[in-house]
Design a protein around this motif. Structure first.
Motif, mmCIF file in Angstrom:
data_model
loop_
_atom_site.group_PDB
_atom_site.id
_atom_site.type_symbol
_atom_site.label_atom_id
_atom_site.label_comp_id
_atom_site.label_asym_id
_atom_site.label_seq_id
_atom_site.Cartn_x
_atom_site.Cartn_y
_atom_site.Cartn_z
ATOM 1 N N ASN A 60 0.825 -1.209 0.000
ATOM 2 C CA ASN A 60 0.000 0.000 0.000
ATOM 3 C C ASN A 60 0.862 1.262 0.000
ATOM 4 O OD1 ASN A 60 -2.427 -1.341 -0.061
ATOM 5 N ND2 ASN A 60 -2.753 -1.253 2.140
ATOM 6 N N ALA A 71 2.390 1.736 -3.373
ATOM 7 C CA ALA A 71 1.392 2.223 -4.330
ATOM 8 C C ALA A 71 1.206 3.734 -4.186
ATOM 9 C CB ALA A 71 0.069 1.501 -4.121
ATOM 10 N N LEU A 72 1.222 4.229 -2.947
ATOM 11 C CA LEU A 72 1.097 5.666 -2.724
ATOM 12 C C LEU A 72 2.303 6.415 -3.279
ATOM 13 C CD1 LEU A 72 -0.275 5.716 0.950
ATOM 14 C CD2 LEU A 72 -1.537 6.265 -1.128
ATOM 15 N N GLU A 73 3.484 5.856 -3.060
ATOM 16 C CA GLU A 73 4.700 6.502 -3.542
ATOM 17 C C GLU A 73 4.767 6.508 -5.061
ATOM 18 O OE1 GLU A 73 7.815 4.417 -1.563
ATOM 19 O OE2 GLU A 73 7.553 5.520 0.317
ATOM 20 N N GLU A 74 4.289 5.435 -5.693
ATOM 21 C CA GLU A 74 4.271 5.381 -7.162
ATOM 22 C C GLU A 74 3.390 6.481 -7.748
ATOM 23 O OE1 GLU A 74 3.004 1.474 -8.153
ATOM 24 O OE2 GLU A 74 4.876 0.512 -7.483
ATOM 25 N N ARG A 75 2.377 6.878 -6.991
ATOM 26 C CA ARG A 75 1.476 7.944 -7.440
ATOM 27 C C ARG A 75 1.921 9.311 -6.920
ATOM 28 N NH1 ARG A 75 -1.021 3.267 -7.119
ATOM 29 N NH2 ARG A 75 -2.807 2.757 -8.460
ATOM 30 N N HIS A 76 3.114 9.336 -6.329
ATOM 31 C CA HIS A 76 3.711 10.578 -5.805
ATOM 32 C C HIS A 76 2.814 11.231 -4.756
ATOM 33 C CE1 HIS A 76 6.653 10.182 -9.016
ATOM 34 N NE2 HIS A 76 5.659 10.102 -9.899
ATOM 35 N N LEU A 77 2.225 10.380 -3.889
ATOM 36 C CA LEU A 77 1.364 10.859 -2.815
ATOM 37 C C LEU A 77 2.105 10.773 -1.483
ATOM 38 C CD1 LEU A 77 -1.985 9.119 -3.834
ATOM 39 C CD2 LEU A 77 -1.391 11.529 -4.153
#
Length: 237
Positions: A6, A9-15
């Motif tokens: 999880n 996934a957040l880091e991949e979306r630059h969140l």
């Protein structure tokens, strides 16, 4: 939210994210480093964990609550042992003697070392450690929003099969919650609760009266409180 997948996934979306750290699941060297920190001099420290920022804080009140909770747990376990009652597996018990659990004082002492210590993991490089902790404290608003969705908005499961209908349903629910949150914020500034604001809005009712072939519209009678509320929402000038 704490799973590696999880967070990735957040880091991949630059969140950016801030999550609570499971300190006792960290590597032994890192646990030892945390327990060696001097909280008397400084209550907040920053370390690194898997290339992420690990913020460690200590609170005396949090330590006191943990100690009191542990005392109650141990007292309850001792009472159950004395009464020879069945006891489920517990971290403070030693079951090495079959069917005869005893208090595991080593486990209790190990648990006491963590009293008052809390960790936070974030990938946000712009916030100070104190700001990270303050942002995390806003978590209760997210949990509160879930309750508001079920109670105030009465959102219930809806069955859609087409993607566009599913997305539209989610957007409508989120917009409704957003409006409710804005109303709550404005109402609080006026010294009102969300429930009170909703009651004021519901009380402003208009009517349509038909006499013969003629139709008359009766406008609602706005109370001074209602007018204040509407003005705060910038719905009237």
């Amino acid at each position: 939210m704490l799973s590696a997948n999880n967070l990735s996934a957040l880091e991949e979306r630059h969140l950016n994210y801030i999550v609570g750290a499971r300190l006792k699941n960290l590597s032994k060297p890192l646990q030892e480093k945390i327990l060696s920190l001097d909280f008397a001099e400084q209550s907040i420290h920053e370390l690194r964990s898997d290339d992420k920022r690990l913020i460690i804080s200590y609170s005396k009140s949090r330590a006191s609550r943990a100690m009191q909770g542990r005392k109650r747990s141990v007292a309850r376990l001792e009472d159950l042992i004395a009464k020879n009652k069945a006891i489920k597996k517990h971290p403070y018990l030693d079951f090495t003697i079959k069917d005869k659990p005893v208090i595991n004082h080593e486990a209790i002492d190990s648990s006491a070392k963590w009293d008052g210590i809390k960790g936070y993991i974030t990938n946000n490089a712009d916030l100070s450690p104190t700001e990270v902790i303050e942002h995390y404290k806003e978590l209760y608003k997210v949990e509160q929003s879930f309750r508001m969705s079920k109670t105030d908005l009465g959102i219930r499961p809806a069955f859609h099969y087409k993607r566009e209908r599913i997305e539209a349903h989610v957007i409508i629910c989120m917009l409704s919650l957003c409006l409710l949150r804005i109303l709550e914020e404005k109402a609080n500034l006026l010294g009102m609760t969300l429930g009170g604001a909703l009651d004021e809005i519901k009380s402003a009712k208009s009517a349509i009266v038909q006499l013969g072939h003629r139709e008359f519209r009766i406008p609602p009678a706005y109370t001074p409180t209602f007018k204040q509320l509407i003005k705060s929402l910038d719905l009237v000038t």
